[in-house]
Write a protein that holds these residues in place. Structure first.
Motif, mmCIF file in Angstrom:
data_model
loop_
_atom_site.group_PDB
_atom_site.id
_atom_site.type_symbol
_atom_site.label_atom_id
_atom_site.label_comp_id
_atom_site.label_asym_id
_atom_site.label_seq_id
_atom_site.Cartn_x
_atom_site.Cartn_y
_atom_site.Cartn_z
ATOM 1 N N THR A 21 29.874 -35.194 16.679
ATOM 2 C CA THR A 21 30.877 -35.369 15.615
ATOM 3 C C THR A 21 32.138 -36.088 16.076
ATOM 4 O O THR A 21 32.975 -36.435 15.253
ATOM 5 C CB THR A 21 31.308 -34.001 15.033
ATOM 6 O OG1 THR A 21 32.022 -33.270 16.046
ATOM 7 C CG2 THR A 21 30.123 -33.189 14.565
ATOM 8 N N ASN A 44 33.925 -31.377 10.546
ATOM 9 C CA ASN A 44 34.316 -30.717 9.312
ATOM 10 C C ASN A 44 33.059 -30.063 8.725
ATOM 11 O O ASN A 44 32.129 -30.764 8.294
ATOM 12 C CB ASN A 44 34.913 -31.745 8.338
ATOM 13 C CG ASN A 44 35.365 -31.129 7.035
ATOM 14 O OD1 ASN A 44 34.591 -30.478 6.338
ATOM 15 N ND2 ASN A 44 36.616 -31.352 6.680
ATOM 16 N N ASP A 60 32.430 -28.305 5.955
ATOM 17 C CA ASP A 60 32.144 -28.567 4.540
ATOM 18 C C ASP A 60 31.559 -29.959 4.348
ATOM 19 O O ASP A 60 30.616 -30.145 3.551
ATOM 20 C CB ASP A 60 33.427 -28.434 3.709
ATOM 21 C CG ASP A 60 33.902 -26.988 3.603
ATOM 22 O OD1 ASP A 60 33.083 -26.077 3.828
ATOM 23 O OD2 ASP A 60 35.098 -26.773 3.313
ATOM 24 N N TYR A 61 32.122 -30.935 5.044
ATOM 25 C CA TYR A 61 31.609 -32.315 4.966
ATOM 26 C C TYR A 61 30.160 -32.375 5.434
ATOM 27 O O TYR A 61 29.305 -32.993 4.779
ATOM 28 C CB TYR A 61 32.491 -33.229 5.813
ATOM 29 C CG TYR A 61 31.926 -34.618 6.039
ATOM 30 C CD1 TYR A 61 32.117 -35.626 5.103
ATOM 31 C CD2 TYR A 61 31.194 -34.919 7.195
ATOM 32 C CE1 TYR A 61 31.602 -36.906 5.305
ATOM 33 C CE2 TYR A 61 30.668 -36.190 7.405
ATOM 34 C CZ TYR A 61 30.879 -37.175 6.462
ATOM 35 O OH TYR A 61 30.368 -38.428 6.660
ATOM 36 N N ASN A 121 27.834 -30.814 2.890
ATOM 37 C CA ASN A 121 27.652 -31.686 1.725
ATOM 38 C C ASN A 121 26.688 -32.827 2.040
ATOM 39 O O ASN A 121 25.817 -33.169 1.212
ATOM 40 C CB ASN A 121 28.999 -32.258 1.278
ATOM 41 C CG ASN A 121 29.878 -31.212 0.599
ATOM 42 O OD1 ASN A 121 29.374 -30.206 0.113
ATOM 43 N ND2 ASN A 121 31.172 -31.438 0.582
ATOM 44 N N GLU A 122 26.833 -33.433 3.212
ATOM 45 C CA GLU A 122 25.950 -34.542 3.590
ATOM 46 C C GLU A 122 24.509 -34.059 3.771
ATOM 47 O O GLU A 122 23.553 -34.717 3.346
ATOM 48 C CB GLU A 122 26.450 -35.202 4.882
ATOM 49 C CG GLU A 122 27.730 -36.000 4.722
ATOM 50 C CD GLU A 122 27.533 -37.285 3.924
ATOM 51 O OE1 GLU A 122 26.374 -37.717 3.750
ATOM 52 O OE2 GLU A 122 28.536 -37.853 3.457
#
Length: 379
Positions: free
Chosen positions: A286, A330, A332-333, A336-337
């Motif tokens: 990341t 992140n 949450d990111y 979502n992805e």
């Protein structure tokens, strides 16, 4: 040409050697096999005595108490006895400015010996070195492997080896290499900004990938979507593994019957590769701007890889569609992805195809070997 490659980093020099040999050059790769990764080399200076059971117990105790690994002494001793083989090459290339990984005094002495018997030495900006660490500290908001430490300075155990590159003992090595080398070559966009102002900067050359060895397999999603996470305990926070782990915990609950999650921890390179072959999605890192070698190999096989794919990468290659997912620290990111891909499996297939095409076009090992030859000859 007669070429000596010193040091290895994620099969970069192995793949470059394959390309150079295909073009008719004589190439010798001298390196330690990078510990548990066990990379192939021609002349090996990997520590062996230090790994004997009783000696290794003492070695681990000393490291925990004093942060000193005496296996590094053995690297230097083994390299010293190889020195007679390291003379009169047309080109020598270091995988980074401290390719032997021995004690600083020994590194300085041995590198001087290389420069004394060879005129054309190049060095890669690849992984941690003085200029990259200095740049990352001065640019804390830029994605880098030091960002987890900036967020949590208590992570000294993992990050201690990186800060060794800023000490005066290492700077002497850096200064010698910078002064004596012909040129510095950046291997991805995580390193370009740190070195491109140097008078020795010879440009950016992407990682070479021998994609002919990597079978493309279009994702066949009949049942569960398989997600793979390979953990290396030595770079656990540098890679952003905690963010991936937390995201997977959520994904496992959210899509219990639609996903299979595979996790490995600090395994040899062949085991790592075998473990992810059945995956559709691979979680890499990341805190990077560009892809490393493992990510590119997975992309060549048609996997969707969560890795570095920042703006400078997209702009350089003029990409209009994703060839990888730009991973961010992140949770949450990431959730979502991952959710988008699980709910739209056709996108996994599409990204996987584009990833393979991208690697073939931009990272072909023979094309990259030619770029190295041109750079060595121009400098």
């Amino acid at each position: 040409m007669r070429i000596l490659l010193i040091g290895e980093y994620s099969l970069l020099h192995n793949s470059l050697k394959e390309g150079l040999v295909q073009l008719g050059h004589e190439v010798i790769l001298a390196a330690n096999s990078d510990g548990f990764k066990n990379y192939p080399v021609d002349l090996d200076f990997e520590a062996k005595w230090s790994k004997f059971k009783l000696i290794n117990i003492v070695r681990q105790i000393i490291y925990r108490l004093f942060k000193y690994d005496f296996a590094t002494v053995e690297y230097g001793i083994r390299f010293y006895f190889l020195l007679p083989k390291f003379k009169n090459f047309d080109v020598i290339q270091f995988v980074n400015e401290a390719p032997i990984k021995t004690t600083k005094k020994s590194e300085l002495f041995l590198i001087k010996k290389i420069f004394e018997s060879n005129k054309r030495v190049f060095v890669l900006s690849c992984g941690a070195d003085y200029l990259n660490m200095k740049f990352d500290i001065e640019n804390k908001n830029k994605k880098s492997i030091l960002q987890p430490f900036f967020l949590n300075p208590k992570l000294t155990k993992e990050f201690y080896p990186l800060f060794e590159y800023l000490k005066e003992s290492h700077k002497k090595v850096h200064d010698l290499v910078l002064d004596k080398c012909i040129g510095i070559i950046a291997t991805d966009f995580d390193y370009v900004a740190a070195v491109n102002k140097s008078s020795k900067y010879s440009g950016f050359i992407p990682y070479p990938i021998n994609h002919t060895k990597l079978m493309f397999q279009q994702s066949n999603i009949e049942n569960k979507i398989v997600i793979f996470l390979g953990i290396n305990e030595w770079s656990y926070n540098q890679k952003g593994i905690p963010y991936f782990e937390k995201a997977l915990e959520i994904i496992k609950i959210k899509y219990e019957n639609r996903v299979e999650i595979i996790i490995t921890k600090t395994v040899p390179y062949p085991v790592y590769i075998d473990s992810y072959n059945k995956a559709h999605i691979l979680l890499d890192q990341t805190f990077s701007c560009d892809q490393g070698y493992n990510a590119l190999e997975a992309m060549a096989k048609g996997k969707v890889v969560f890795t570095g794919a920042e703006k400078e990468f997209v702009q350089h290659y003029n990409l209009s569609e994703r060839v990888a997912v730009n991973a961010l620290p992140n949770v949450d990111y990431l959730v979502n992805e991952l959710s988008f891909l699980i709910e739209n499996p056709e996108e996994i297939i599409a990204i996987g195809k584009r990833a393979r095409t991208f690697v073939e076009k931009e990272h072909d090992y023979i094309k990259i070997a030619n770029q190295y030859l041109e750079t060595w000859q121009k400098a």
